[in-house]
Design an enzyme around this catalytic site. Sequence first.
Site, PDB file in Angstrom:
ATOM      1  N   HIS A   1       0.656  -1.347   0.117  1.00  0.00           N
ATOM      2  CA  HIS A   1       0.039   0.068  -0.085  1.00  0.00           C
ATOM      3  C   HIS A   1       0.877   1.221   0.110  1.00  0.00           C
ATOM      4  O   HIS A   1       1.686   1.578   0.732  1.00  0.00           O
ATOM      5  CB  HIS A   1      -0.788   0.032   1.312  1.00  0.00           C
ATOM      6  CG  HIS A   1      -0.250   0.286   2.696  1.00  0.00           C
ATOM      7  ND1 HIS A   1       0.217   1.599   2.851  1.00  0.00           N
ATOM      8  CD2 HIS A   1       0.199  -0.358   3.468  1.00  0.00           C
ATOM      9  CE1 HIS A   1       0.593   0.917   4.031  1.00  0.00           C
ATOM     10  NE2 HIS A   1       0.664   0.266   4.265  1.00  0.00           N
TER      11      HIS A   1
ATOM     12  N   ASP B   1      -4.269 -19.197  11.875  1.00  0.00           N
ATOM     13  CA  ASP B   1      -2.655 -20.018  12.675  1.00  0.00           C
ATOM     14  C   ASP B   1      -3.169 -19.592  14.280  1.00  0.00           C
ATOM     15  O   ASP B   1      -2.433 -18.000  14.922  1.00  0.00           O
ATOM     16  CB  ASP B   1      -1.720 -19.139  12.029  1.00  0.00           C
ATOM     17  CG  ASP B   1      -0.604 -20.254  12.791  1.00  0.00           C
ATOM     18  OD1 ASP B   1       0.018 -19.776  13.859  1.00  0.00           O
ATOM     19  OD2 ASP B   1       0.264 -20.573  12.019  1.00  0.00           O
TER      20      ASP B   1
ATOM     21  N   SER C   1       1.564  -5.092   6.763  1.00  0.00           N
ATOM     22  CA  SER C   1       1.267  -5.375   5.214  1.00  0.00           C
ATOM     23  C   SER C   1       2.679  -5.657   4.430  1.00  0.00           C
ATOM     24  O   SER C   1       4.136  -4.922   4.993  1.00  0.00           O
ATOM     25  CB  SER C   1       0.877  -3.815   5.156  1.00  0.00           C
ATOM     26  OG  SER C   1       0.516  -3.962   5.954  1.00  0.00           O
TER      27      SER C   1
END
Length: 432
Positions: free
Chosen positions: A240, A367, A382
Amino acid sequence: MKVLTYELLRKIIGGILLVSLIAIGFANPIQEYIHIPKDITVFEGQQYDFSKAAPVSATISSEQSTVAFNDNGNGVKLTGTRPGKEEMMLEIAGFPIKKVDVNVLKDFKIIPGGQSIGVKLNTVGVLVVGHHQVNTSSGKASPGETAGIQVGDIITSINGEKIEKMADVAPFVQDAGESGKSLNITLKREEGEVKTELTPLKEDGGNMYKLGLYIRDSAAGIGTMTFYHPESKKYGALGHVISDMDTKKPIVVEDGQILRSTVTSIEKGSNGNPGEKLARFSSDKKVIGNITRNSPFGIFGKLNKDITNGVVDEALPIALSHQVKEGPAQILTVVDNDEVKKFDIEIVSTIPQKFPATKGMVIKVTDSELLEKTGGIVQGMSGSPIIQDGRVIGAVTHVFVNDPTSGYGVHIEWMLNEAGIDIYEKPQEKAS
């Protein structure tokens, strides 16, 4: 008006009944093939399978096919053999019902990341991040605000001279103040270039002249490496855009560097409160690559050398957006020091995008170890690469504020495009 003969009428009615019987008998196969895409793209050595009903047959038009083709009656298996384009025709009783364009791309692989990285960005010019009032002998005023300079503007030149960093600004301001002249300022704004004049004001009780602006020429942060291309050393990270913390606008990059970083602790996420990786630049502060682009799909540039993650250090094939499927996948990321680990996630939904878009997948962390450590997706994660069935399919981008176990992912093909890597490269023609 001509009158139809009995024999002609009988043939027409018979033909209609025959077509009707064929349509009824093959309705399900036809419906099944409506859902097969008109375009199929595979890489060299990659396989594409689909099931079919027995009445349907598939044929390839070319004698020197770009695909290995097998129709076993109940299914079709396509394997890309060399770059190029092909046509596959689906038929029922000799009647064509669908044409499928098959595009075979050159074999392509990248090395997945997962490493925690430190990011240093230098802006184009200096960024205006706020206004302030200059306390003069005659009152308070902001010369910058009076000149129409806006938060988010970038000062690129003063009096025709290029501005690259904050230190370049001060001499112009002081000289203009002492001479009583205005500064000719050129600004970069979203809608284009803007020119204005600004007269610095002298601060009361001193000899300093001020613009009445808060400015900045660099930014720093952390994120996660997504991939690098072993041949070109081009990389992509974050998934991003990096925006300025004050203006909330994307930073226009002049240049920058990436460094190794170490995760020191985790602020665990909860509903309504996304967590965060807390990290520091590694002690050696060694630059491992440059930054040439800051886009909605992440940051991009070139590495100085190969890097490893210790988990998946071999080059992996990629999956295009239409090849990603709902179901289990894994991400590579760091939650302790600089150790990259693999964690399980679920692809909840995926969109087969034909045009670049940042939100192509919805993912959910499954998980138990990662959920216990972070609560799900946290800031700083990210760019963590997503792997499914041994292929890199994308990167983590955003967390859902009200559900930190879930978030968005971006498809890898759009990040590769932003990195300047052409996976659709046309095969070169052989010289005759």
